[in-house]
Design a protein around this motif. Structure first.
Motif, short mmCIF file in Angstrom:
data_model
loop_
_atom_site.label_atom_id
_atom_site.label_comp_id
_atom_site.label_asym_id
_atom_site.label_seq_id
_atom_site.Cartn_x
_atom_site.Cartn_y
_atom_site.Cartn_z
N ILE A 93 0.84 -1.21 0.00
CA ILE A 93 0.00 0.00 0.00
C ILE A 93 0.87 1.25 0.00
O ILE A 93 0.60 2.22 -0.73
CB ILE A 93 -0.95 -0.02 1.22
CG1 ILE A 93 -2.02 -1.10 1.03
CG2 ILE A 93 -1.61 1.35 1.41
CD1 ILE A 93 -2.85 -1.36 2.27
N ILE A 94 1.93 1.24 0.80
CA ILE A 94 2.84 2.38 0.85
C ILE A 94 3.47 2.60 -0.53
O ILE A 94 3.51 3.73 -1.04
CB ILE A 94 3.94 2.16 1.91
CG1 ILE A 94 3.33 2.24 3.31
CG2 ILE A 94 5.06 3.18 1.75
CD1 ILE A 94 4.30 1.87 4.42
N VAL A 95 3.95 1.53 -1.14
CA VAL A 95 4.60 1.64 -2.45
C VAL A 95 3.62 2.18 -3.49
O VAL A 95 3.95 3.10 -4.25
CB VAL A 95 5.17 0.28 -2.89
CG1 VAL A 95 5.61 0.32 -4.35
CG2 VAL A 95 6.33 -0.13 -2.00
N ARG A 96 2.42 1.63 -3.52
CA ARG A 96 1.46 2.05 -4.54
C ARG A 96 0.97 3.47 -4.32
O ARG A 96 0.81 4.24 -5.27
CB ARG A 96 0.29 1.07 -4.57
CG ARG A 96 0.69 -0.24 -5.22
CD ARG A 96 -0.37 -1.29 -5.11
NE ARG A 96 0.11 -2.52 -5.75
CZ ARG A 96 -0.31 -3.72 -5.45
NH1 ARG A 96 -1.21 -3.89 -4.52
NH2 ARG A 96 0.17 -4.78 -6.08
N THR A 97 0.74 3.83 -3.05
CA THR A 97 0.32 5.20 -2.76
C THR A 97 1.44 6.18 -3.12
O THR A 97 1.19 7.24 -3.69
CB THR A 97 -0.03 5.34 -1.26
OG1 THR A 97 -1.03 4.38 -0.92
CG2 THR A 97 -0.57 6.73 -0.96
N PHE A 98 2.65 5.79 -2.81
CA PHE A 98 3.82 6.62 -3.13
C PHE A 98 3.94 6.82 -4.63
O PHE A 98 4.14 7.94 -5.11
CB PHE A 98 5.08 5.93 -2.59
CG PHE A 98 6.17 6.88 -2.18
CD1 PHE A 98 6.30 7.28 -0.86
CD2 PHE A 98 7.06 7.37 -3.11
CE1 PHE A 98 7.31 8.15 -0.48
CE2 PHE A 98 8.07 8.23 -2.75
CZ PHE A 98 8.20 8.63 -1.43
N ARG A 99 3.79 5.73 -5.37
CA ARG A 99 3.95 5.80 -6.83
C ARG A 99 2.83 6.59 -7.49
O ARG A 99 3.01 7.11 -8.60
CB ARG A 99 4.02 4.38 -7.41
CG ARG A 99 5.34 3.67 -7.14
CD ARG A 99 5.25 2.19 -7.51
NE ARG A 99 4.91 2.01 -8.90
CZ ARG A 99 5.79 1.95 -9.90
NH1 ARG A 99 7.09 2.08 -9.65
NH2 ARG A 99 5.40 1.76 -11.14
N MET A 100 1.69 6.67 -6.84
CA MET A 100 0.57 7.45 -7.39
C MET A 100 0.75 8.95 -7.16
O MET A 100 0.02 9.75 -7.74
CB MET A 100 -0.75 6.98 -6.76
CG MET A 100 -1.17 5.59 -7.21
SD MET A 100 -2.57 4.94 -6.27
CE MET A 100 -3.87 6.02 -6.83
N SER A 101 1.68 9.31 -6.31
CA SER A 101 1.95 10.73 -6.03
C SER A 101 3.15 11.20 -6.84
O SER A 101 4.27 10.76 -6.61
CB SER A 101 2.21 10.93 -4.53
OG SER A 101 2.67 12.24 -4.28
N HIS A 102 2.90 12.09 -7.78
CA HIS A 102 4.00 12.62 -8.59
C HIS A 102 4.98 13.42 -7.73
O HIS A 102 6.19 13.40 -7.96
CB HIS A 102 3.44 13.51 -9.71
CG HIS A 102 2.60 12.77 -10.70
ND1 HIS A 102 3.10 11.77 -11.50
CD2 HIS A 102 1.28 12.87 -11.01
CE1 HIS A 102 2.14 11.29 -12.27
NE2 HIS A 102 1.02 11.95 -11.99
N VAL A 103 4.44 14.12 -6.73
CA VAL A 103 5.29 14.93 -5.87
C VAL A 103 6.23 14.03 -5.06
O VAL A 103 7.45 14.26 -5.01
CB VAL A 103 4.44 15.80 -4.92
CG1 VAL A 103 5.34 16.54 -3.92
CG2 VAL A 103 3.61 16.80 -5.72
N ALA A 104 5.66 13.01 -4.42
CA ALA A 104 6.47 12.11 -3.59
C ALA A 104 7.50 11.37 -4.44
O ALA A 104 8.68 11.26 -4.06
CB ALA A 104 5.56 11.12 -2.87
N THR A 105 7.08 10.87 -5.59
CA THR A 105 8.00 10.14 -6.46
C THR A 105 9.11 11.06 -6.96
O THR A 105 10.29 10.66 -7.01
CB THR A 105 7.24 9.54 -7.66
OG1 THR A 105 6.25 8.62 -7.18
CG2 THR A 105 8.19 8.80 -8.60
N GLY A 106 8.75 12.29 -7.30
CA GLY A 106 9.75 13.24 -7.78
C GLY A 106 10.78 13.57 -6.71
O GLY A 106 11.98 13.65 -6.99
N GLU A 107 10.31 13.75 -5.48
CA GLU A 107 11.25 14.05 -4.39
C GLU A 107 12.17 12.87 -4.10
O GLU A 107 13.36 13.06 -3.83
CB GLU A 107 10.46 14.43 -3.12
CG GLU A 107 9.86 15.82 -3.16
CD GLU A 107 9.48 16.32 -1.78
OE1 GLU A 107 9.99 15.76 -0.78
OE2 GLU A 107 8.68 17.26 -1.71
#
Length: 202
Positions: A93-107
């Motif tokens: 869930i953490i990985v998928r939620t993270f990957r769905m966030s462009h901001v989080a993935t970009g950082e």
């Protein structure tokens, strides 16, 4: 025309950013539940196939099932263990939620040059690859989650269990790679690798 386009975008954008993040988290939970169901179905289908093969051969011909398929089925069954399943699912869930966030993935990409790896049921050892990457960038992930994501992270004890799972699955990954060679025979070292795997798990 530009103003009209902006108005259209704004009218279709979430009013509250928190609601959008909550929806993403809910989608991740549903996705993890579907993955869990797919894992169980995969194990059941393989066992049914093995049973049908045994019935078909009926002892007339000595049959050896595919070692790698059996190993991967065992890995999938291992992931269903009640003590580990909740932690593995929450990591997903953490990985998928993270990957769905462009901001989080970009950082994360800016901080480490890496992104999180999604767990895919059709790819062997994908749980290991996903957990290993998550553990590798654990500290940046925790910092970014605290700033941008509305879901709780893993506890220190759960991170230790993640490391334990990685350690267990690493050997399975090695054996899978060794027995997946396509330019040489691999049946002769099966017992050697399986015995080594048993010792590793003990």
């Amino acid at each position: 025309m530009v103003a009209a386009f902006k108005a259209l975008v704004q009218s279709n954008s979430p009013v509250n950013p928190d609601e959008s993040e909550e929806e993403e988290a809910q989608l991740s939970v549903v996705s993890a539940q579907i993955e869990d169901a797919n894992t169980q179905q995969e194990v059941n289908e393989y066992m049914r196939f093995e049973s049908e093969c045994e019935t078909e051969f009926d002892g007339r011909i000595k049959r050896h099932s595919c070692t790698i398929h059996r190993l991967q089925t065992a890995v999938r069954a291992f992931e269903k263990d009640e003590k580990l399943k909740s932690i593995i699912n929450w990591a997903r869930i953490i990985v998928r939620t993270f990957r769905m966030s462009h901001v989080a993935t970009g950082e994360l990409l800016k901080a480490t040059g890496l992104t999180l790896i999604a767990d895919v049921s059709t790819r062997w050892n994908s749980t290991l690859l996903s957990l290993r990457r998550l553990d590798e960038v654990r500290e940046p992930v925790k910092e970014i989650m605290a700033r941008h994501l509305k879901i709780p992270g893993l506890t220190p004890g759960e991170w230790l269990i993640i490391k334990f799972i990685i350690r267990l699955l690493e050997k399975c990954n090695t054996v899978t790679d060794k027995l997946s060679a396509d330019k040489e025979a691999t049946i002769h070292p099966v017992h050697f690798y399986m015995n080594g795997l048993v010792r590793h798990l003990e």
